[in-house]
Design an enzyme around this catalytic site. Structure first.
Site, PDB file in Angstrom:
ATOM      1  N   SER A  91       0.436  -1.206  -0.239  1.00 44.75           N
ATOM      2  CA  SER A  91      -0.160   0.296   0.092  1.00 44.75           C
ATOM      3  C   SER A  91       0.923   1.087  -0.127  1.00 44.75           C
ATOM      4  O   SER A  91       1.208   1.010  -0.787  1.00 44.75           O
ATOM      5  CB  SER A  91      -0.645  -0.497   1.534  1.00 44.75           C
ATOM      6  OG  SER A  91      -1.810   1.284   1.110  1.00 44.75           O
ATOM      7  N   ASP A 261      -9.238  -5.971  -5.334  1.00 44.21           N
ATOM      8  CA  ASP A 261      -9.013  -4.577  -4.222  1.00 44.21           C
ATOM      9  C   ASP A 261      -9.474  -3.462  -4.584  1.00 44.21           C
ATOM     10  O   ASP A 261      -9.324  -2.432  -5.363  1.00 44.21           O
ATOM     11  CB  ASP A 261      -7.626  -4.207  -4.280  1.00 44.21           C
ATOM     12  CG  ASP A 261      -6.720  -3.685  -2.886  1.00 44.21           C
ATOM     13  OD1 ASP A 261      -7.171  -2.604  -2.710  1.00 44.21           O
ATOM     14  OD2 ASP A 261      -5.276  -4.060  -3.222  1.00 44.21           O
ATOM     15  N   HIS A 294      -7.381  -5.949  -0.732  1.00 40.36           N
ATOM     16  CA  HIS A 294      -6.136  -5.456  -0.161  1.00 40.36           C
ATOM     17  C   HIS A 294      -5.077  -6.126   1.173  1.00 40.36           C
ATOM     18  O   HIS A 294      -4.160  -5.722   1.061  1.00 40.36           O
ATOM     19  CB  HIS A 294      -6.579  -3.714   0.342  1.00 40.36           C
ATOM     20  CG  HIS A 294      -6.034  -2.831   0.062  1.00 40.36           C
ATOM     21  ND1 HIS A 294      -5.159  -2.197  -1.012  1.00 40.36           N
ATOM     22  CD2 HIS A 294      -4.680  -1.583   1.585  1.00 40.36           C
ATOM     23  CE1 HIS A 294      -3.864  -1.435  -0.673  1.00 40.36           C
ATOM     24  NE2 HIS A 294      -4.020  -1.094   0.703  1.00 40.36           N
TER      25      HIS A 294
END
Length: 321
Positions: A91, A261, A294
């Site tokens: 991320s 995601d 994610h």
């Protein structure tokens, strides 16, 4: 070196069992593992002159992490070990790495990079909460919070979150899913432990910068809002872009992303890959996992078999770089 989101500390890499946590897996395979924390989180709140209770401590965005923090970390680990570094980012950790590599900062100390759920571009993210939050952060929130701490567990942010969750189409009953998408492979006890520890503080200015990335669809330095202030900081009326084509074409990169995601949307990853279209083909390894969202990349019970074993193999194949 392991690095993750701006509102999470390094403990995120250790929430699963030792057999399922990437940090422990790498250590068991003989790698010297360094876990980094982003400034503002609980282990990174010290400063030689500034106090976190003062607004000046929070006057930063991810530009500062790119220009100062990550290069300093890479240099520190290199000085301690005398070895080039295999970098792992998730991320925000991918955004920092890509921008830092594009600026060629300490790139000579990096052996390879594994980037999980990359978020260099954010204009197609599908999380309803993320979209309304991004709109808020480039609007009235800059005057509401100034440059100070954005504490997710504080009263002011709780009130903001309540207001955002009341917006049409936003369902915060499952906050993790509302932010990251429908994760396929999380253990309930790990999620409970995660929510006890995270999210943590970041700077409001940093979230404004991320919101600008969502709004503009570009990877640029912080926009101060008018030409005068941008000229004062950059010498030009608009903030300069990070040119990802400047990343050395022979830097080994392992990039893994998921079909579910909501933050690292497939379309945005395709934009990132287009930016890397001149990268040496044999140096760019791309993995697409249809069912992953994610959080699966750092807490998924199947991540060891699906992702981490491939990272270990990738690092070993680039050990001599």
């Amino acid at each position: 070196m392991l690095r993750t989101m701006c509102t999470q500390d390094g403990m995120t890499w250790l929430l699963n069992s030792p057999q399922q946590s990437l940090a422990m897996i790498l250590a068991d395979r003989g790698f010297d593992v360094w876990i980094a924390n982003i400034r503002g989180t609980r282990y990174s709140r010290r400063h030689v002159t500034l106090d976190p209770s003062k607004p000046e401590f929070w006057n930063w965005t991810w530009d500062d992490l790119v220009m100062h923090d990550l290069p300093a970390l890479l240099d520190f680990v290199f000085q301690q070990t005398g070895q080039k570094i295999h970098y792992v980012g998730h991320s925000m950790g991918t955004l920092m790495a890509l921008a830092t590599f594009s600026e060629r900062k300490q790139i000579d100390k990096v052996k390879s990079a594994a980037l999980l759920s990359p978020i260099a571009f954010l204009s197609h993210m599908t999380t309803a909460l993320g979209v309304v939050a991004a709109k808020a952060f480039v609007g009235e929130i800059t005057t509401l919070f100034g440059l100070s701490e954005f504490n997710p567990k504080g009263d002011a942010v709780a009130s903001l979150l309540k207001a955002l969750c009341a917006q049409p189409g936003v369902d915060c009953y499952d906050l993790l899913t509302a932010l990251t998408g429908k994760n396929c492979c999380l253990n309930a006890s790990t999620v409970e432990l995660f929510l006890k520890n995270e999210p943590q503080s970041t700077s409001t200015k940093n979230l404004v910068h991320l919101a600008q990335t969502v709004r503009d669809g570009k990877l640029t330095k912080y926009d101060y809002g008018n030409a005068y202030f941008n000229v004062a900081h950059y010498g030009e009326s608009k903030p300069p872009s990070y040119n990802l084509a400047n990343i050395p074409n022979d830097l080994p990169i392992f990039l893994s992303y998921g079909g579910q995601d909501a933050l690292s949307d497939v379309k945005d990853v395709e934009t990132l890959l287009d930016s890397l279209k001149f990268h040496d083909v044999e140096k760019l390894h791309v993995q697409y996992i249809k069912d992953y969202a994610h959080a699966d990349f750092i807490m998924g019970v199947t991540a060891k078999d699906v992702v981490y074993n491939q990272i270990v193999e990738f690092f070993r194949s680039n050990q001599l770089n």
